[in-house]
Design a protein around this motif. Structure first.
Motif, PDB file in Angstrom:
ATOM      1  N   UNK A 126      12.658  24.843  57.487  1.00 10.67           N
ATOM      2  CA  UNK A 126      13.252  23.735  56.740  1.00 10.67           C
ATOM      3  C   UNK A 126      12.196  23.030  55.912  1.00 10.67           C
ATOM      4  N   UNK A 127      12.548  22.741  54.669  1.00 16.24           N
ATOM      5  CA  UNK A 127      11.684  21.955  53.779  1.00 16.24           C
ATOM      6  C   UNK A 127      12.112  20.496  53.899  1.00 16.24           C
ATOM      7  N   UNK A 128      11.291  19.668  54.535  1.00 17.36           N
ATOM      8  CA  UNK A 128      11.588  18.244  54.703  1.00 17.36           C
ATOM      9  C   UNK A 128      11.193  17.531  53.413  1.00 17.36           C
ATOM     10  N   UNK A 129      12.169  17.074  52.654  1.00 16.04           N
ATOM     11  CA  UNK A 129      11.875  16.464  51.351  1.00 16.04           C
ATOM     12  C   UNK A 129      11.763  14.949  51.418  1.00 16.04           C
ATOM     13  N   UNK A 130      12.310  14.323  52.473  1.00 16.50           N
ATOM     14  CA  UNK A 130      12.268  12.857  52.555  1.00 16.50           C
ATOM     15  C   UNK A 130      12.303  12.429  54.016  1.00 16.50           C
ATOM     16  N   UNK A 131      11.340  11.560  54.410  1.00 21.62           N
ATOM     17  CA  UNK A 131      11.269  11.063  55.779  1.00 21.62           C
ATOM     18  C   UNK A 131      11.338   9.540  55.820  1.00 21.62           C
ATOM     19  N   UNK A 132      11.986   8.933  54.803  1.00 29.27           N
ATOM     20  CA  UNK A 132      12.044   7.467  54.729  1.00 29.27           C
ATOM     21  C   UNK A 132      12.822   6.858  55.888  1.00 29.27           C
ATOM     22  N   UNK A 133      13.901   7.517  56.296  1.00 24.20           N
ATOM     23  CA  UNK A 133      14.722   7.022  57.389  1.00 24.20           C
ATOM     24  C   UNK A 133      14.102   7.442  58.714  1.00 24.20           C
ATOM     25  N   UNK A 134      14.004   6.496  59.643  1.00 23.72           N
ATOM     26  CA  UNK A 134      13.369   6.784  60.925  1.00 23.72           C
ATOM     27  C   UNK A 134      14.100   7.871  61.705  1.00 23.72           C
ATOM     28  N   UNK A 135      15.422   7.918  61.570  1.00 20.88           N
ATOM     29  CA  UNK A 135      16.211   8.828  62.396  1.00 20.88           C
ATOM     30  C   UNK A 135      16.867   9.973  61.628  1.00 20.88           C
ATOM     31  N   UNK A 136      16.994   9.857  60.309  1.00 20.29           N
ATOM     32  CA  UNK A 136      17.686  10.902  59.558  1.00 20.29           C
ATOM     33  C   UNK A 136      16.831  11.326  58.372  1.00 20.29           C
ATOM     34  N   UNK A 137      16.327  12.554  58.434  1.00 18.12           N
ATOM     35  CA  UNK A 137      15.510  13.121  57.357  1.00 18.12           C
ATOM     36  C   UNK A 137      16.400  13.889  56.396  1.00 18.12           C
ATOM     37  N   UNK A 138      15.914  14.049  55.157  1.00 21.15           N
ATOM     38  CA  UNK A 138      16.582  14.914  54.188  1.00 21.15           C
ATOM     39  C   UNK A 138      15.794  16.226  54.094  1.00 21.15           C
ATOM     40  N   UNK A 139      16.526  17.328  54.123  1.00 23.13           N
ATOM     41  CA  UNK A 139      15.856  18.631  54.149  1.00 23.13           C
ATOM     42  C   UNK A 139      16.686  19.685  53.434  1.00 23.13           C
ATOM     43  N   UNK A 140      15.988  20.760  53.042  1.00 22.69           N
ATOM     44  CA  UNK A 140      16.648  21.965  52.515  1.00 22.69           C
ATOM     45  C   UNK A 140      16.157  23.161  53.331  1.00 22.69           C
ATOM     46  N   UNK A 141      16.975  24.182  53.405  1.00 22.87           N
ATOM     47  CA  UNK A 141      16.503  25.428  53.999  1.00 22.87           C
ATOM     48  C   UNK A 141      15.550  26.099  53.020  1.00 22.87           C
ATOM     49  N   UNK A 142      14.447  26.564  53.527  1.00 23.86           N
ATOM     50  CA  UNK A 142      13.452  27.204  52.675  1.00 23.86           C
ATOM     51  C   UNK A 142      14.066  28.422  51.977  1.00 23.86           C
ATOM     52  N   UNK A 143      13.919  28.450  50.659  1.00 24.68           N
ATOM     53  CA  UNK A 143      14.470  29.558  49.875  1.00 24.68           C
ATOM     54  C   UNK A 143      15.899  29.357  49.446  1.00 24.68           C
ATOM     55  N   UNK A 144      16.530  28.252  49.872  1.00 24.08           N
ATOM     56  CA  UNK A 144      17.908  27.980  49.477  1.00 24.08           C
ATOM     57  C   UNK A 144      17.952  27.617  47.997  1.00 24.08           C
ATOM     58  N   UNK A 145      18.862  28.191  47.252  1.00 24.40           N
ATOM     59  CA  UNK A 145      18.958  27.936  45.818  1.00 24.40           C
ATOM     60  C   UNK A 145      19.622  26.604  45.500  1.00 24.40           C
ATOM     61  N   UNK A 146      20.342  26.035  46.457  1.00 31.47           N
ATOM     62  CA  UNK A 146      21.003  24.758  46.208  1.00 31.47           C
ATOM     63  C   UNK A 146      19.957  23.655  46.151  1.00 31.47           C
ATOM     64  N   UNK A 147      20.052  22.806  45.145  1.00 33.36           N
ATOM     65  CA  UNK A 147      19.048  21.775  44.933  1.00 33.36           C
ATOM     66  C   UNK A 147      19.235  20.574  45.848  1.00 33.36           C
ATOM     67  N   UNK A 148      20.504  20.215  46.174  1.00 31.52           N
ATOM     68  CA  UNK A 148      20.721  18.992  46.927  1.00 31.52           C
ATOM     69  C   UNK A 148      20.299  19.156  48.377  1.00 31.52           C
ATOM     70  N   UNK A 149      19.593  18.145  48.909  1.00 33.54           N
ATOM     71  CA  UNK A 149      19.162  18.161  50.297  1.00 33.54           C
ATOM     72  C   UNK A 149      20.302  17.702  51.201  1.00 33.54           C
ATOM     73  N   UNK A 150      20.149  17.937  52.504  1.00 39.62           N
ATOM     74  CA  UNK A 150      21.124  17.493  53.486  1.00 39.62           C
ATOM     75  C   UNK A 150      20.442  16.701  54.586  1.00 39.62           C
ATOM     76  N   UNK A 151      21.235  16.027  55.404  1.00 37.07           N
ATOM     77  CA  UNK A 151      20.698  15.201  56.481  1.00 37.07           C
ATOM     78  C   UNK A 151      20.504  16.020  57.744  1.00 37.07           C
ATOM     79  N   UNK A 152      19.360  15.808  58.405  1.00 40.75           N
ATOM     80  CA  UNK A 152      19.097  16.407  59.708  1.00 40.75           C
ATOM     81  C   UNK A 152      18.499  15.329  60.607  1.00 40.75           C
ATOM     82  N   UNK A 153      18.636  15.442  61.924  1.00 37.55           N
ATOM     83  CA  UNK A 153      18.025  14.445  62.813  1.00 37.55           C
ATOM     84  C   UNK A 153      16.504  14.535  62.744  1.00 37.55           C
ATOM     85  N   UNK A 154      15.848  13.380  62.749  1.00 39.74           N
ATOM     86  CA  UNK A 154      14.388  13.357  62.729  1.00 39.74           C
ATOM     87  C   UNK A 154      13.839  13.769  64.083  1.00 39.74           C
ATOM     88  N   UNK A 155      12.547  14.028  64.125  1.00 41.57           N
ATOM     89  CA  UNK A 155      11.937  14.412  65.393  1.00 41.57           C
ATOM     90  C   UNK A 155      12.059  13.292  66.423  1.00 41.57           C
TER      91      UNK A 155
END
Length: 499
Positions: free
Chosen positions: A278-307
């Protein structure tokens, strides 16, 4: 500024241009939001002052074009050159009569005034300066920005439901009750526009006011919209352009956003499998990061739980919130296990440990000693776990240390009347009765109130929060809410604890 723009564009602003502007204004009056704006522009384009300035501007340009000559200053720091020359002459040990005459001439006020005027003109220091905006300017006026986006298959959602729209999430601000932009998804339409930011207040959507509406009401407006969507927004006070992170991680678990009850927007979630990069593009939110799957052609990121969020879930799921270790000098009863109910030691050993300060609290009951081990509490804290204590109030001074950093919640009884009413209604059994076979007496109720008042008088300054136990279910709900705040929000602590 106008002349510079026109020169760069090789155009001349004249009365004919103003006429064209006025005609176009009449044709496009429908685009103006208020009659006040149209009246203002009409008056400006027809004003004598503006037309006089345009005529002067045109004459200057035509004069320059006719003569094809415009005087250009040879330098713009004549006064500095004069000072340098005076310094050179002054340093000469032997001056000729010519040097002496030049030295005196350059100090004449008329010559220096001439050079000063020359520098001002050369540096164009004669432009009018607009006054600063007065402090008492109308604070009720707000800057409004109008943003148009093409509706696409991207989410714009509130906290309850979602609808693919423009790649942003909205929520109701808890303080103002306004609809605001909660999150801008990286790579989405809102992000690509560069015009929508977190914290922007939504005023209108497609000319429909959202005042007093809930996020889902706004979604209904968006769902019924086709093609271009027009937002009217009040810009956030602090707007930051967040750079995309380059962090990559490999997932150690499967994640399905549709089954996650805590994700703020299910449609904005990014599902992944164990082993995905996963390419983590934004970690501003303490609990919800924005990420893309590596190599995914779609530009928009999605939400995943933070560590941090996932670790908290693991701790919770595995029951890793544990109580402290209790130590006692009494003998084990049938069925008890050493280290489970208590750690059983001899009275002599426990007395030595008490003398050496190894207990946060201790006491004697029916001839047996009981205590809470300091080392066990510290071990739980060092392991990153949550230690739950129910100490005697006299132990608060021992607990309130920079090492443990406790959050102290005092469970207080209600007033005497409410205390009697609620306990009798629930058939509460007296804790003063060994067998718990009877209800509380009047004297016992009054003892509870007196004891509570004494604790508050002595230790109220230690309490981070007080919960009145008038209703058990309500008090328990407030206790859970307090625990969640402790785990997710910053807290006030003595400065010495963090220095």
């Amino acid at each position: 500024m106008t002349s510079e723009v026109m020169e760069n564009d090789n155009k001349t602003l004249d009365s004919g241009t103003l006429t064209d502007l006025f005609v176009n204004l009449q044709k496009s009056s429908a685009l103006l939001s208020t009659e006040e704006e149209q009246t203002f522009l009409n008056g400006l384009l027809q004003s004598k002052e503006l037309n006089a300035l345009v005529n002067i501007h045109s004459k200057i340009l035509s004069n320059v074009e006719r003569k094809r000559f415009f005087p250009v200053p040879a330098l713009s720091d004549g006064m500095q050159v004069l000072a340098d020359v005076l310094e050179l002459i002054y340093q000469q040990p032997r001056r000729s009569s010519d040097c002496q005459e030049l030295f005196l001439m350059l100090q004449k006020p008329h010559l220096q005034g001439l050079l000063c005027a020359h520098d001002a003109i050369a540096q164009k220091d004669y432009y009018p300066r607009l006054p600063d905006i007065p402090v008492e300017d109308d604070e009720e006026e707000q800057t409004i920005k109008v943003v148009q986006l093409v509706k696409s298959n991207e989410p714009l959602t509130g906290t309850q439901s979602a609808e693919p729209i423009v790649g942003a999430t909205i929520k109701t601000d808890e303080l103002t009750g306004k609809i605001v932009i909660a999150r801008v998804m990286h790579g989405g339409a809102a992000d690509r526009s560069g015009l929508i930011h977190v914290g922007d207040e939504v005023v209108e959507v497609n000319a429909i006011s959202v005042e007093g509406k809930e996020p889902n009401d706004v979604l209904d407006i968006l769902q019924s919209s086709e093609g271009t969507i027009t937002f009217k927004l009040v810009p956030a006070e602090c707007t930051m352009n967040v750079r995309e992170s380059k962090v990559r991680v490999r997932a150690h678990f499967d994640y399905d956003s549709s089954t996650d009850p805590y994700i703020p927007c299910k449609e904005a979630g990014l599902d992944f499998k164990k082993g995905d990069v996963l390419h983590i593009v934004c970690q501003d939110d303490q609990y919800w990061w924005q990420a893309r799957k590596e190599g995914d052609k779609h530009m928009r990121a999605g939400l995943i739980p933070s560590r941090a969020l996932q670790e908290k879930r693991i701790v919770h799921d595995r029951g890793m919130k544990k109580d402290e270790d209790e130590v006692t000098s009494r003998s084990m009863k049938p069925g008890e296990v050493d280290g489970k109910e208590y750690f059983f030691v001899t009275r002599q050993q426990m007395e030595r440990d008490i003398d050496e300060g190894k207990f946060i609290e201790f006491g004697e009951y029916k001839g047996n000693l009981y205590g809470t081990s300091t080392s066990s509490v510290e071990a739980i804290v060092h392991a990153g776990l949550v230690c739950i204590l129910n100490p005697h109030y006299q132990a608060l001074k021992m607990l309130r240390t920079p090492l443990l950093k406790p959050y102290i919640i005092y469970i207080s009884p209600p007033s005497l009347d409410v205390l009697k009413q609620t306990r009798m209604a629930h058939h509460a059994r007296s804790t003063f009765d060994v067998n718990n076979s009877r209800g509380f007496t009047e004297d016992e109720f009054q003892d509870m109130i007196r004891h509570s008042e004494r604790i508050k008088f002595l230790y109220d300054h230690f309490f981070d929060e007080t919960i009145v136990n008038a209703d058990l279910a309500d008090a328990f709900s407030k206790l859970l809410a307090a625990v969640n705040r402790v785990e997710s929000e910053p807290l006030w602590v003595p400065a010495s604890w963090v220095q």
